[in-house]
Design a protein around this motif. Sequence first.
Motif, PDB file in Angstrom:
ATOM      1  N   GLU A   1       0.834  -1.196   0.000  1.00 40.46           N
ATOM      2  CA  GLU A   1       0.000   0.000   0.000  1.00 40.46           C
ATOM      3  C   GLU A   1       0.865   1.240   0.000  1.00 40.46           C
ATOM      4  O   GLU A   1       1.912   1.275   0.612  1.00 40.46           O
TER       5      GLU A   1
ATOM      6  N   TRP B   1      -2.584   4.062  -4.067  1.00 43.85           N
ATOM      7  CA  TRP B   1      -2.627   2.827  -4.833  1.00 43.85           C
ATOM      8  C   TRP B   1      -2.489   1.640  -3.893  1.00 43.85           C
ATOM      9  O   TRP B   1      -1.938   1.749  -2.809  1.00 43.85           O
ATOM     10  N   THR B   2      -3.020   0.528  -4.328  1.00 44.77           N
ATOM     11  CA  THR B   2      -2.917  -0.737  -3.618  1.00 44.77           C
ATOM     12  C   THR B   2      -2.618  -1.812  -4.655  1.00 44.77           C
ATOM     13  O   THR B   2      -3.180  -1.789  -5.745  1.00 44.77           O
ATOM     14  N   ALA B   3      -1.725  -2.720  -4.321  1.00 45.13           N
ATOM     15  CA  ALA B   3      -1.439  -3.853  -5.195  1.00 45.13           C
ATOM     16  C   ALA B   3      -1.305  -5.084  -4.323  1.00 45.13           C
ATOM     17  O   ALA B   3      -0.895  -4.990  -3.168  1.00 45.13           O
TER      18      ALA B   3
ATOM     19  N   GLY C   1      -3.917 -11.520  -8.962  1.00 46.75           N
ATOM     20  CA  GLY C   1      -3.098 -10.334  -8.794  1.00 46.75           C
ATOM     21  C   GLY C   1      -3.949  -9.124  -9.122  1.00 46.75           C
ATOM     22  O   GLY C   1      -4.774  -9.177 -10.032  1.00 46.75           O
TER      23      GLY C   1
ATOM     24  N   VAL D   1      -4.303  -4.506  -8.894  1.00 44.04           N
ATOM     25  CA  VAL D   1      -3.816  -3.167  -8.586  1.00 44.04           C
ATOM     26  C   VAL D   1      -5.025  -2.239  -8.584  1.00 44.04           C
ATOM     27  O   VAL D   1      -5.942  -2.404  -9.383  1.00 44.04           O
ATOM     28  N   GLU D   2      -5.050  -1.305  -7.644  1.00 46.54           N
ATOM     29  CA  GLU D   2      -6.150  -0.344  -7.540  1.00 46.54           C
ATOM     30  C   GLU D   2      -5.576   1.048  -7.336  1.00 46.54           C
ATOM     31  O   GLU D   2      -4.637   1.234  -6.559  1.00 46.54           O
ATOM     32  N   LEU D   3      -6.129   2.023  -8.038  1.00 48.19           N
ATOM     33  CA  LEU D   3      -5.749   3.425  -7.897  1.00 48.19           C
ATOM     34  C   LEU D   3      -6.918   4.179  -7.286  1.00 48.19           C
ATOM     35  O   LEU D   3      -8.082   3.910  -7.630  1.00 48.19           O
TER      36      LEU D   3
ATOM     37  N   GLY E   1      -9.664  -0.240 -10.690  1.00 48.58           N
ATOM     38  CA  GLY E   1      -8.784  -1.370 -10.463  1.00 48.58           C
ATOM     39  C   GLY E   1      -8.741  -2.320 -11.638  1.00 48.58           C
ATOM     40  O   GLY E   1      -9.618  -2.300 -12.513  1.00 48.58           O
TER      41      GLY E   1
ATOM     42  N   SER F   1      -7.655  -6.562 -12.265  1.00 52.12           N
ATOM     43  CA  SER F   1      -7.228  -7.818 -11.654  1.00 52.12           C
ATOM     44  C   SER F   1      -7.189  -8.918 -12.704  1.00 52.12           C
ATOM     45  O   SER F   1      -7.910  -8.879 -13.695  1.00 52.12           O
TER      46      SER F   1
ATOM     47  N   SER G   1     -11.048  -2.807   0.604  1.00 52.18           N
ATOM     48  CA  SER G   1     -11.009  -3.626  -0.602  1.00 52.18           C
ATOM     49  C   SER G   1     -12.120  -4.661  -0.588  1.00 52.18           C
ATOM     50  O   SER G   1     -12.731  -4.936  -1.613  1.00 52.18           O
TER      51      SER G   1
END
Length: 190
Positions: free
Chosen positions: A3, A13-15, A38, A40-42, A50, A52, A171
């Motif tokens: 994070e 962002w989160t991945a 996998g 990623v979210e902005l 996001g 995935s 999330s």
Amino acid sequence: MIEDRPAVSAIGWTAGVSAATRFNTSDDFDHLDNEVEGFVELTYGGFHTGLSATSLYQDPTDDVEIEVDLGYGADFGQGMSWDLSYSYAWLIGSKDHGEEITATLGFPVGRDVTGAFAVIIDPDNGESDQEVAFEAPLSERWSAVGLVGNSDRDDNIYAEAVPSMTSAMASALKRSTKTPTMVTAFWASP
């Protein structure tokens, strides 16, 4: 999960990577599937988007599902939140695709426990899933996330129990099963 949520900027962002194993309770806990995902979210303010990619276990046609989502959410009241999201998913191989619109209401359950109610609608046929979720801290770095749902689309009741590293409720609320998890147990009834 990784994070980066800077205090000065509204951009974050989160991945992460998650792994899940599912079992069917209506069939002597027979193994349904394994999946690895996998994502990623902005985020910017209340907006989030996001991407995935999820493996599909023993699917004869498709190996991967790709999903893109876009949404907006905000806090209100004392510990309350709402979120509205649109998701588009397609399968690599068969070229099948689907859409979902998710409305979520988050609420405090106690001092440390948070909950959520979500309705996930398929705009093509109007069928929906309804979910209730919670997150409770286990330690400073670990929490327990749980979910119970009813699927009109699949005609079943399902549940998840998730030990999660760091707080993942945001999330979970936005993407229900896409919590950054170590192990997920899933139950489904016919």
